[in-house]
Design a protein around this motif. Structure first.
Motif, PDB file in Angstrom:
ATOM      1  N   ARG A 141       0.856  -1.231   0.082  1.00 53.35           N
ATOM      2  CA  ARG A 141       0.207   0.094  -0.087  1.00 53.35           C
ATOM      3  C   ARG A 141       0.837   1.208  -0.070  1.00 53.35           C
ATOM      4  O   ARG A 141       0.994   2.045   0.851  1.00 53.35           O
ATOM      5  CB  ARG A 141      -0.868   0.161   1.188  1.00 53.35           C
ATOM      6  N   THR A 142       1.722   1.302  -1.322  1.00 54.80           N
ATOM      7  CA  THR A 142       2.249   2.559  -1.093  1.00 54.80           C
ATOM      8  C   THR A 142       1.675   3.761  -1.223  1.00 54.80           C
ATOM      9  O   THR A 142       2.240   5.123  -0.916  1.00 54.80           O
ATOM     10  CB  THR A 142       3.368   2.456  -2.286  1.00 54.80           C
ATOM     11  N   ASP A 143       0.532   3.829  -1.580  1.00 53.74           N
ATOM     12  CA  ASP A 143      -0.230   5.065  -1.715  1.00 53.74           C
ATOM     13  C   ASP A 143      -0.658   5.534  -0.190  1.00 53.74           C
ATOM     14  O   ASP A 143      -1.130   6.642   0.016  1.00 53.74           O
ATOM     15  CB  ASP A 143      -1.720   4.806  -2.225  1.00 53.74           C
ATOM     16  N   GLN A 180       5.605   9.519  -1.171  1.00 48.75           N
ATOM     17  CA  GLN A 180       6.534   8.926  -1.854  1.00 48.75           C
ATOM     18  C   GLN A 180       7.664   9.670  -2.385  1.00 48.75           C
ATOM     19  O   GLN A 180       7.419  10.882  -2.463  1.00 48.75           O
ATOM     20  CB  GLN A 180       5.689   8.260  -3.018  1.00 48.75           C
ATOM     21  N   GLY A 205       8.581   6.434  -6.584  1.00 50.17           N
ATOM     22  CA  GLY A 205       7.406   5.524  -6.074  1.00 50.17           C
ATOM     23  C   GLY A 205       7.786   4.960  -4.772  1.00 50.17           C
ATOM     24  O   GLY A 205       7.036   4.375  -4.185  1.00 50.17           O
ATOM     25  N   ASN A 212       0.658   8.888   4.673  1.00 49.19           N
ATOM     26  CA  ASN A 212       0.174  10.104   3.646  1.00 49.19           C
ATOM     27  C   ASN A 212      -1.304  10.612   4.233  1.00 49.19           C
ATOM     28  O   ASN A 212      -2.283  10.049   4.071  1.00 49.19           O
ATOM     29  CB  ASN A 212      -0.256   9.315   2.213  1.00 49.19           C
ATOM     30  N   ASN A 241      -4.524  10.365   2.290  1.00 44.89           N
ATOM     31  CA  ASN A 241      -5.028   9.200   2.134  1.00 44.89           C
ATOM     32  C   ASN A 241      -6.321   8.863   2.917  1.00 44.89           C
ATOM     33  O   ASN A 241      -6.302   9.083   4.217  1.00 44.89           O
ATOM     34  CB  ASN A 241      -4.115   7.944   2.156  1.00 44.89           C
ATOM     35  N   VAL A 277       5.687  12.719  -3.625  1.00 50.38           N
ATOM     36  CA  VAL A 277       4.788  12.395  -4.451  1.00 50.38           C
ATOM     37  C   VAL A 277       3.638  12.193  -3.331  1.00 50.38           C
ATOM     38  O   VAL A 277       4.068  11.370  -2.497  1.00 50.38           O
ATOM     39  CB  VAL A 277       4.618  11.342  -5.564  1.00 50.38           C
ATOM     40  N   PRO A 290       0.128  10.554  -2.912  1.00 44.15           N
ATOM     41  CA  PRO A 290      -1.158  10.175  -3.738  1.00 44.15           C
ATOM     42  C   PRO A 290      -2.294  10.523  -3.159  1.00 44.15           C
ATOM     43  O   PRO A 290      -2.657  10.805  -2.279  1.00 44.15           O
ATOM     44  CB  PRO A 290      -0.913   8.615  -3.472  1.00 44.15           C
ATOM     45  N   GLY A 291      -3.332  10.837  -4.121  1.00 45.50           N
ATOM     46  CA  GLY A 291      -4.676  11.280  -3.761  1.00 45.50           C
ATOM     47  C   GLY A 291      -4.729  12.803  -3.535  1.00 45.50           C
ATOM     48  O   GLY A 291      -5.926  13.225  -3.158  1.00 45.50           O
TER      49      GLY A 291
END
Length: 227
Positions: free
Chosen positions: A4-6, A10, A14, A28, A31, A69, A71-72
Protein backbone atom coordinates in the motif's frame (compact mmCIF):
# COMPACT_ATOMS: atom_id res chain seq x y z
CA UNK A 1 3.82 -0.78 3.46
CA UNK A 2 2.54 -4.25 2.49
CA UNK A 3 2.05 -3.05 -1.05
CA UNK A 4 0.00 0.00 0.00
CA UNK A 5 2.49 2.60 -1.14
CA UNK A 6 -0.41 5.02 -1.54
CA UNK A 7 -0.57 5.16 2.25
CA UNK A 8 2.83 6.83 2.56
CA UNK A 9 4.45 9.92 1.12
CA UNK A 10 6.51 8.79 -1.86
CA UNK A 11 9.75 9.77 -3.53
CA UNK A 12 9.56 10.52 -7.24
CA UNK A 13 10.51 6.91 -8.04
CA UNK A 14 7.46 5.60 -6.15
CA UNK A 15 9.38 4.34 -3.12
CA UNK A 16 8.49 5.52 0.40
CA UNK A 17 10.03 8.95 0.94
CA UNK A 18 12.53 8.80 3.78
CA UNK A 19 14.54 11.99 3.43
CA UNK A 20 16.60 12.34 6.58
CA UNK A 21 14.36 10.08 8.63
CA UNK A 22 16.34 6.88 8.20
CA UNK A 23 14.18 3.79 7.73
CA UNK A 24 10.98 5.66 8.56
CA UNK A 25 8.47 7.15 6.14
CA UNK A 26 5.62 9.62 6.64
CA UNK A 27 2.10 8.30 6.33
CA UNK A 28 0.07 10.03 3.65
CA UNK A 29 -2.25 12.61 5.19
CA UNK A 30 -4.19 12.81 1.90
CA UNK A 31 -5.13 9.12 2.01
CA UNK A 32 -8.68 8.46 3.33
CA UNK A 33 -7.64 5.25 5.10
CA UNK A 34 -4.79 7.03 6.88
CA UNK A 35 -7.12 9.86 7.85
CA UNK A 36 -9.68 7.42 9.26
CA UNK A 37 -7.03 5.46 11.15
CA UNK A 38 -5.83 8.57 12.94
CA UNK A 39 -9.37 9.69 13.63
CA UNK A 40 -10.23 6.29 15.09
CA UNK A 41 -7.26 6.47 17.47
CA UNK A 42 -8.31 9.93 18.66
CA UNK A 43 -11.92 8.87 19.16
CA UNK A 44 -10.87 5.73 21.03
CA UNK A 45 -8.67 7.83 23.30
CA UNK A 46 -11.63 10.12 23.98
CA UNK A 47 -13.84 7.15 24.83
CA UNK A 48 -11.17 5.88 27.24
CA UNK A 49 -11.25 9.18 29.12
CA UNK A 50 -8.45 11.26 27.65
CA UNK A 51 -9.58 14.88 27.75
CA UNK A 52 -6.96 16.40 25.44
CA UNK A 53 -5.72 15.36 22.00
CA UNK A 54 -2.57 17.13 20.80
CA UNK A 55 -1.72 16.47 17.16
CA UNK A 56 2.01 16.04 16.70
CA UNK A 57 3.80 16.02 13.35
CA UNK A 58 0.61 16.67 11.43
CA UNK A 59 2.55 17.94 8.47
CA UNK A 60 4.46 16.93 5.37
CA UNK A 61 8.15 15.95 5.47
CA UNK A 62 10.39 18.99 5.29
CA UNK A 63 12.33 19.21 2.06
CA UNK A 64 11.79 20.26 -1.53
CA UNK A 65 8.19 19.61 -2.56
CA UNK A 66 9.45 18.62 -6.01
CA UNK A 67 10.99 15.52 -4.45
CA UNK A 68 7.69 14.34 -2.97
CA UNK A 69 4.70 12.49 -4.41
CA UNK A 70 1.51 12.64 -2.35
CA UNK A 71 -0.96 10.11 -3.78
CA UNK A 72 -4.55 11.32 -3.78
CA UNK A 73 -3.68 14.96 -3.21
CA UNK A 74 -5.42 16.01 -6.42
CA UNK A 75 -5.75 19.73 -6.89
CA UNK A 76 -5.41 20.48 -3.19
CA UNK A 77 -2.29 21.93 -1.65
CA UNK A 78 -0.57 19.90 1.10
CA UNK A 79 -1.64 22.62 3.55
CA UNK A 80 -5.28 22.17 2.56
CA UNK A 81 -5.10 18.39 2.92
CA UNK A 82 -3.63 18.66 6.43
CA UNK A 83 -6.41 21.03 7.47
CA UNK A 84 -9.00 18.68 5.99
CA UNK A 85 -7.94 16.01 8.47
CA UNK A 86 -8.25 18.43 11.37
CA UNK A 87 -11.59 19.84 10.22
CA UNK A 88 -13.10 16.36 10.13
CA UNK A 89 -11.86 15.38 13.59
CA UNK A 90 -12.49 18.58 15.53
CA UNK A 91 -16.29 18.57 15.89
CA UNK A 92 -16.30 14.86 16.71
CA UNK A 93 -13.79 15.33 19.49
CA UNK A 94 -15.37 18.49 20.88
CA UNK A 95 -18.77 16.86 21.14
CA UNK A 96 -17.07 14.31 23.40
CA UNK A 97 -15.71 17.09 25.60
CA UNK A 98 -12.13 16.74 24.39
CA UNK A 99 -9.78 19.68 23.95
CA UNK A 100 -7.78 19.64 20.73
CA UNK A 101 -4.39 21.18 19.94
CA UNK A 102 -1.74 21.01 17.24
CA UNK A 103 2.03 21.07 17.62
CA UNK A 104 3.59 23.01 14.76
CA UNK A 105 7.07 24.01 13.67
CA UNK A 106 8.18 27.47 14.73
CA UNK A 107 8.75 28.38 11.08
CA UNK A 108 5.15 27.57 10.17
CA UNK A 109 4.02 31.10 11.02
CA UNK A 110 5.85 32.65 8.06
CA UNK A 111 6.93 29.60 6.01
CA UNK A 112 3.81 27.40 5.91
CA UNK A 113 4.56 25.63 2.65
CA UNK A 114 7.85 24.20 3.94
CA UNK A 115 6.01 21.75 6.19
CA UNK A 116 2.34 22.14 5.14
CA UNK A 117 1.24 23.91 8.30
CA UNK A 118 -0.86 27.02 7.64
CA UNK A 119 -1.60 28.55 11.02
CA UNK A 120 -4.59 30.73 9.96
CA UNK A 121 -6.17 27.71 8.26
CA UNK A 122 -5.52 25.36 11.18
CA UNK A 123 -6.74 27.72 13.89
CA UNK A 124 -10.51 27.18 13.46
CA UNK A 125 -10.09 23.44 13.95
CA UNK A 126 -8.20 23.36 17.25
CA UNK A 127 -8.53 24.92 20.68
CA UNK A 128 -4.85 25.79 20.88
CA UNK A 129 -1.74 25.99 18.74
CA UNK A 130 1.56 24.75 20.22
CA UNK A 131 4.49 26.09 18.18
CA UNK A 132 7.88 24.50 18.82
CA UNK A 133 9.91 27.67 19.27
CA UNK A 134 12.98 26.03 20.79
CA UNK A 135 15.79 28.61 20.60
CA UNK A 136 18.34 26.09 19.30
CA UNK A 137 16.06 25.28 16.33
CA UNK A 138 16.39 28.75 14.82
CA UNK A 139 19.04 29.79 12.34
CA UNK A 140 21.53 32.53 13.15
CA UNK A 141 19.94 35.93 12.61
CA UNK A 142 16.31 34.78 12.65
CA UNK A 143 14.04 37.68 13.64
CA UNK A 144 17.18 39.85 13.98
CA UNK A 145 18.50 37.71 16.84
CA UNK A 146 22.18 37.06 16.06
CA UNK A 147 22.48 33.78 17.99
CA UNK A 148 18.99 32.56 19.00
CA UNK A 149 20.28 29.82 21.31
CA UNK A 150 22.09 32.46 23.34
CA UNK A 151 19.03 34.74 23.52
CA UNK A 152 16.11 32.56 24.68
CA UNK A 153 13.93 35.47 25.77
CA UNK A 154 14.34 37.46 22.59
CA UNK A 155 13.78 34.65 20.07
CA UNK A 156 10.75 33.27 21.91
CA UNK A 157 9.25 36.73 22.33
CA UNK A 158 9.70 37.69 18.69
CA UNK A 159 8.50 34.42 17.19
CA UNK A 160 5.49 34.14 19.48
CA UNK A 161 4.46 37.71 18.67
CA UNK A 162 3.84 36.61 15.08
CA UNK A 163 1.72 33.70 16.30
CA UNK A 164 -0.25 35.90 18.67
CA UNK A 165 -1.02 38.35 15.88
CA UNK A 166 -2.04 35.56 13.48
CA UNK A 167 -4.40 34.05 16.05
CA UNK A 168 -5.96 37.34 17.13
CA UNK A 169 -9.73 37.15 16.98
CA UNK A 170 -9.84 33.41 16.32
CA UNK A 171 -10.46 32.29 19.90
CA UNK A 172 -7.61 29.82 19.51
CA UNK A 173 -5.12 29.84 22.36
CA UNK A 174 -1.34 29.93 22.05
CA UNK A 175 0.62 27.42 24.15
CA UNK A 176 4.21 27.06 22.95
CA UNK A 177 6.68 24.25 23.35
CA UNK A 178 9.76 25.58 25.14
CA UNK A 179 13.28 24.18 25.30
CA UNK A 180 14.52 22.33 28.39
CA UNK A 181 17.44 20.50 26.78
CA UNK A 182 20.73 21.25 25.04
CA UNK A 183 22.48 22.51 28.16
CA UNK A 184 19.72 24.89 29.20
CA UNK A 185 19.30 25.52 32.91
CA UNK A 186 17.10 27.58 35.20
CA UNK A 187 17.92 30.98 33.67
CA UNK A 188 17.33 29.92 30.07
CA UNK A 189 14.10 28.04 30.78
CA UNK A 190 12.79 30.85 32.92
CA UNK A 191 13.61 33.40 30.22
CA UNK A 192 11.42 31.50 27.74
CA UNK A 193 8.56 31.29 30.24
CA UNK A 194 8.80 35.02 30.92
CA UNK A 195 8.80 35.76 27.18
CA UNK A 196 5.71 33.61 26.75
CA UNK A 197 3.87 35.48 29.47
CA UNK A 198 4.94 38.82 28.00
CA UNK A 199 3.43 37.92 24.64
CA UNK A 200 0.34 35.93 25.61
CA UNK A 201 -0.47 37.29 29.06
CA UNK A 202 -0.54 33.71 30.30
CA UNK A 203 1.97 31.30 31.80
CA UNK A 204 0.68 28.45 29.66
CA UNK A 205 3.40 26.45 27.94
CA UNK A 206 4.78 22.98 27.34
CA UNK A 207 8.35 21.94 28.10
CA UNK A 208 10.30 19.44 26.02
CA UNK A 209 13.19 17.33 27.21
CA UNK A 210 13.72 13.96 25.56
CA UNK A 211 15.24 12.72 28.83
CA UNK A 212 11.99 13.57 30.65
CA UNK A 213 14.16 15.35 33.24
CA UNK A 214 13.03 18.92 33.69
CA UNK A 215 14.44 22.04 35.32
CA UNK A 216 11.95 22.34 38.16
CA UNK A 217 13.81 25.29 39.65
CA UNK A 218 12.59 27.37 36.69
CA UNK A 219 8.95 26.59 37.40
CA UNK A 220 6.53 28.32 39.73
CA UNK A 221 5.36 26.04 42.53
CA UNK A 222 1.74 24.98 42.49
CA UNK A 223 -0.12 26.69 45.28
CA UNK A 224 -2.02 24.20 47.47
CA UNK A 225 -5.79 24.44 47.47
CA UNK A 226 -7.10 26.36 50.44
CA UNK A 227 -9.98 24.81 52.34
Amino acid sequence: TNGRTDMVIQATDGSPYQGRYGDYAFTNFANPDVQQYNLDIALEAAELGFDDILYDYIRRPDGAIEKLVIPGLGDRTPEEAVVEVMATAYPLLRERGVWVGASVFGIAIDRPTQIAQSIPSMAPHVDYIAPMVYPNHWNLGEYDVPVPEDAPYEIVERSLTLYRDALAGTGTALMPWLQDFGGYGEAEVRAQIDATEAVTGERSFLLWASSATYTDAALDPIEPDTP
